[in-house]
Enzyme design. Structure first.
Site, PDB file in Angstrom:
ATOM      1  N   CYS A 157      31.569 -53.492 -18.906  1.00 14.31           N
ATOM      2  CA  CYS A 157      30.164 -53.090 -18.970  1.00 14.31           C
ATOM      3  C   CYS A 157      30.075 -51.571 -18.884  1.00 14.31           C
ATOM      4  O   CYS A 157      31.043 -50.900 -18.483  1.00 14.31           O
ATOM      5  CB  CYS A 157      29.352 -53.733 -17.852  1.00 14.31           C
ATOM      6  N   CYS A 201      30.700 -50.063 -15.386  1.00 10.74           N
ATOM      7  CA  CYS A 201      32.119 -49.891 -15.034  1.00 10.74           C
ATOM      8  C   CYS A 201      32.677 -48.628 -15.688  1.00 10.74           C
ATOM      9  O   CYS A 201      33.492 -47.905 -15.094  1.00 10.74           O
ATOM     10  CB  CYS A 201      32.923 -51.098 -15.505  1.00 10.74           C
ATOM     11  N   CYS A 240      30.124 -60.883 -25.588  1.00  8.77           N
ATOM     12  CA  CYS A 240      29.919 -59.714 -24.734  1.00  8.77           C
ATOM     13  C   CYS A 240      31.135 -58.797 -24.827  1.00  8.77           C
ATOM     14  O   CYS A 240      32.196 -59.205 -25.314  1.00  8.77           O
ATOM     15  CB  CYS A 240      29.679 -60.122 -23.282  1.00  8.77           C
ATOM     16  N   CYS A 257      34.325 -60.069 -23.041  1.00  5.96           N
ATOM     17  CA  CYS A 257      35.104 -61.063 -23.800  1.00  5.96           C
ATOM     18  C   CYS A 257      35.961 -60.368 -24.856  1.00  5.96           C
ATOM     19  O   CYS A 257      37.094 -60.782 -25.123  1.00  5.96           O
ATOM     20  CB  CYS A 257      34.159 -62.044 -24.481  1.00  5.96           C
ATOM     21  N   ASP A 295      16.371 -24.424 -44.144  1.00  3.68           N
ATOM     22  CA  ASP A 295      16.997 -23.396 -44.957  1.00  3.68           C
ATOM     23  C   ASP A 295      16.363 -23.492 -46.353  1.00  3.68           C
ATOM     24  O   ASP A 295      16.194 -24.598 -46.875  1.00  3.68           O
ATOM     25  CB  ASP A 295      18.501 -23.624 -45.029  1.00  3.68           C
TER      26      ASP A 295
END
Length: 900
Positions: A101, A104, A179, A182, A566
């Protein structure tokens, strides 16, 4: 060619700064000229950085001669090359395996920053990388990530080793990721296969790169814990049968077999409850079997997290399931597990739908092409086509590879690259792109890039990388989740024990309520709220010809308060055109006089000569047949040459004042001044005795510029600034026509940078739109650097934050609109995800919260958030009315009525 470059030593490579590039085509021509030098093996121009890398030996004089067609200046870049090794020592990039995650990842980043020899560290969660500024060993980094058993691999060493294992590298598409955790588990499983040296998962793109040898069956076995399906991304020997197999859709019952079996067991459980009652051993066994079948992956991960004292949604669910089983709520817990599995499936489906915006691009370019080799035509797979091959493209076929037309003429639909469906006329020496459609003629195309280097391949790669990067909103979600999940655990404990301990309430009732709090606290909707919006928006933009390099730039675009443009190549087309042509001596034929002027300009090195030549070509004037004698250049003033024994002059008004032409009177000078005030360069033509014609040249304003500026002002952009090196009168004429609020003229590249810095001081969020030639520093200094014409230049793709692929300024209002919609949807998603949790938690007070309500609120929130994010795939471009922006023919472009 790339293998040849790899063999050259660093001493043989020299980098030079190049001053004077006016367009990408000129840069390409310069590169080709340098390659033709006798002692040069190869050369590579970096158009955006205005550099050229030369492999071999060449003097500065030889290089400047190769660029003489545009009067380029070349300076050796010795100091930067010498300094480079020192920079490399200070910054090291590592691949990180095992992130579950974003929270972490943040913990790991903080741990690395605490290492004694590390000055700073920056984690890229989407790309699973960490950049370390300072000195740290792999062991120290892995110790810093030991809380999640992270594995660290130096990116530098893997790149160096890549040539050795390149033949063994295979990329696979993976279907079924639910996820990021996994994905990390799958990567680790693949690494354990006997013939695999290394493996890297790109979760955002649903890919795995395998270094070594592994069969599809072995890979699917490594992903069996989540029933992953693996499909090779490309194969050098891909047969028609293989393609058919790849196209086979997995049946619904096979794809969701575990979920269906789980539903079957829960149905039998309810039947047993009705027939045998709750006390019969068969009833709880059926419900427990349903939990194990449907929630095996969740329970396994959740238990592992509990052992490590890590808290995420699966940890919360696992504790709730175990607690529910202990207090005997078999049926409700089984339903919770089923609904959680359905929620994950919906989340997976939503992310897959969002990714389809890019996966559809992958199918655009054909996998095979008709190639002529040794006089024979044959069908060849794109992986086997080499640079220099001649590809034949028939009318109605898609172009398989990037290249340059060597024979033929056609109209090409470039919608796949630029987002613009109007066909573009192409002929010899024009560039074509893979994935575009040849609508009319037969073309012969010389291949200039390998399949992995084509523009469409680079777009796909860059967009996939961008989709994996964290946006600022994601950083907020990660920070919130860092405290949210442990807080939910604490609230659940308090709900379970406080009422029974202090108010004499029933333990079973309030433990049940505590478990419901755990379930309702699952942050599924919160976690998906930002990624699905970012992936959908970036994918939609790419399909419409706008390449956004990451979520951070997508969000920043919506917050812009000022935009600087520009002038050359952005507000204007960057190509000079003849705007005015008028005879002074009406006794002379118009076409004959224009042919005389063109015959002289054709021998000139002046950059505006091309405009006059182009105008003469449009009328098929035979200027090349005119014999010119005694041609010479008058430095800084013009040119002269003898035609039919008459000396003609073409140059600035000052030249004719110097030679004292008899009829160069106040009336002519007034006409010249009027044209100059309109921002045009005026040239006078005639003999030593008489002025015979006036011709004016200007950089043509884009038809869309005025409408785009109006649209931006309507959208709330407070300040629009035009930056140019032109003189004040030219700048004022163009700036007032397009409608910018401020005009900055006579600027050097450094001055443009200073303007951007001042704008950032005044407005904070500032965009800069340019072509990347002499405005690279200003692009880099702005909040968002936007490059025009990304399809034509690799450097625009590589250096810009946002690239408008089709060289179309009208994409800019769409990009801002998309960005603002994305920000609004992300905020709505986050607010809804948190709000629904708060409402459900309030049901705890009267004791109304049940496990059913808890999981349904979580699943419902996830579904609503996902569908809301997917709306960004349907955002369309607003049609700009160009009526108000058409250039006035009376002031800006006068059509030459030469045909009488």
């Amino acid at each position: 060619m790339s293998e040849g470059i790899a063999e050259l030593t660093e001493e043989e490579k020299k980098v030079y700064r190049v001053q004077g590039f006016s367009c990408a085509n000129c840069a390409g021509k310069f590169e080709r000229n340098v390659k033709k030098l006798p002692e040069v093996q190869d050369a590579k121009v970096n158009f955006g950085a205005s550099k050229i890398s030369v492999y071999g030996s060449a003097t500065v004089e030889e290089l400047e001669e190769a660029g003489a067609f545009e009067n380029l200046k070349v300076v050796p870049e010795k100091s930067s090359r010498q300094a480079q090794p020192e920079v490399n020592k200070e910054k090291n990039v590592y691949r990180v395996q095992g992130f579950s995650c974003a929270n972490c990842a943040g913990t790991f980043e903080n741990n690395v920053k605490k290492l004694p020899e590390v000055q700073d560290a920056k984690v890229n969660f989407g790309a699973s990388k960490i950049s370390v500024y300072g000195s740290a060993t792999v062991e120290e980094l892995e110790e810093a990530g030991a809380f999640e058993n992270l594995k660290v691999v130096p990116e530098k060493s893997s790149r160096q080793a890549q040539p050795e294992v390149n033949k063994e590298k295979n990329v696979y598409r993976v279907q079924g990721f639910s996820c990021a955790n996994c994905a990390g588990t799958f990567e680790n499983n693949v690494k354990k296969l006997p013939e695999v040296q290394d493996a890297k998962v790109n979760f955002g793109a649903s890919k795995i790169s395998v270094y070594g040898s592994a069969t599809v069956e072995e890979l699917e076995e490594a992903g069996a814990f989540e029933n992953l399906k693996v499909v090779p991304e490309k194969s050098r020997e891909e047969s028609g049968q293989d393609k058919k197999e790849k196209e086979v859709t997995i049946p619904f019952y096979k794809k969701h077999s575990t979920l269906l079996y789980s539903l079957l067991f829960i149905a039998f459980g309810f039947i047993s409850m009705l027939v045998n009652g709750d006390d019969n051993i068969l009833t709880p066994l059926l419900f427990i079997t349903s939990m194990i079948v449907g929630g095996a992956s969740m329970l396994k991960t959740g238990l592992q997290n509990l052992v490590r004292f890590e808290f995420d949604m699966r940890t919360l669910m696992t504790v709730a399931v175990i607690g529910g089983v202990i207090i005997g709520e078999w049926a409700e817990v089984a339903i919770v597990v089923i609904l959680f599995a359905i929620s994950e499936a919906l989340e997976r489906f939503s992310m897959d739908r969002a990714r389809q915006s890019i996966s559809s691009l992958m199918d655009i370019a054909p996998k095979e092409a008709l190639v002529r080799r040794n006089g024979k035509e044959m069908t060849v797979h794109v992986n086997d086509i080499a640079v220099g091959d001649i590809m034949i493209v028939k009318p109605g076929q898609k172009i398989a590879m990037d290249g340059v037309i060597v024979n033929g003429y056609s109209a090409i639909n470039q919608a796949a690259i630029t987002g613009e469906s109007v066909p573009v006329e192409k002929s010899i020496d024009d560039e074509v792109f893979a994935g575009t459609l040849n609508e009319e003629g037969l073309l012969e195309v010389k291949i200039t890039k390998l399949v992995e280097d084509t523009t469409i391949a680079k777009i796909i790669h860059l967009v996939e990388e961008a989709q994996g990067e964290r946006a600022p909103a994601q950083a907020f979600v990660d920070k919130f989740a860092k405290y949210y999940t442990p807080a939910i655990m604490g609230v659940a404990v308090l709900v379970a024990i406080v009422p029974p301990l202090f108010f004499g309430a029933s333990w079973s009732t309030w433990v049940y309520q505590g478990l419901a709090v755990l379930v309702v606290g699952c942050p599924c909707a919160l976690v998906i709220s930002t990624p699905i919006a970012i992936v959908s928006a970036i994918g939609n933009a790419a399909k419409k010809g706008v390449l956004i390099k990451g979520g951070v730039y997508l969000e920043e675009m919506g917050g812009l308060k000022a935009i600087a443009f520009d002038k050359t190549g952005t507000l204007t087309k960057g190509v000079p055109v003849v705007t005015d042509y008028r005879l002074i001596d009406n006794a002379i034929d118009e076409k004959e006089m224009l042919a005389v002027i063109t015959a002289l300009e054709d021998r000139s090195q002046h950059p505006l000569a091309s405009a006059i030549i182009k105008k003469a070509d449009s009328y098929n004037l035979p200027y090349s047949d005119i014999f010119v004698e005694d041609f010479s250049s008058i430095t800084g003033k013009g040119i002269r040459g003898k035609i039919n024994n008459e000396m003609y002059y073409v140059g600035s008004p000052a030249l004719f004042e110097e030679i004292e032409a008899a009829n160069f009177n106040d009336s002519i000078k007034s006409d010249v001044k009027t044209l100059q005030e309109q921002g045009k360069t005026v040239m006078v033509a005639g003999t030593k005795n008489t002025v015979q014609a006036i011709i004016a040249v200007a950089d043509e304003v884009r038809e869309s510029s005025k409408a785009v500026i109006q649209k931006l002002h309507q959208a709330g952009i407070e300040k629009t600034v035009m930056l140019t090196g032109d003189n004040h009168s030219t700048a004022r004429a163009i700036g007032s026509h397009v409608g910018v609020t401020d005009i900055q003229s006579e600027l050097l590249p450094q001055d443009k940078l200073d303007v951007i810095k001042q704008l950032k001081t005044d407005y904070r969020h500032v965009g800069m739109v340019g072509d990347g030639v002499n405005d690279a520093p200003a692009l880099a200094a702005s909040t968002v650097g936007i490059a025009m014409g990304g399809a034509g230049t690799d450097t625009a793709l590589e250096t810009a934050d946002v690239a408008l692929m089709g060289d179309d300024l009208r994409k800019l209002p769409f990009t801002i609109k998309l960005s603002r919609k994305t920000l609004n949807i992300i905020k709505a998603n986050i607010a809804f995800a948190i709000g629904i949790k708060l409402i459900a938690l309030l049901l705890v007070i009267p004791g109304w919260l049940t496990l059913w309500i808890a999981i349904l609120s979580d699943m419902g929130a996830t579904l609503v958030v996902a569908l809301n994010g997917l709306r960004l795939m349907r955002v369309k471009e607003d049609e700009l009315s160009l009526g108000s922006s058409q250039i006035s023919k009376s002031t800006d472009v006068e059509i030459l009525e030469l045909e009488k």
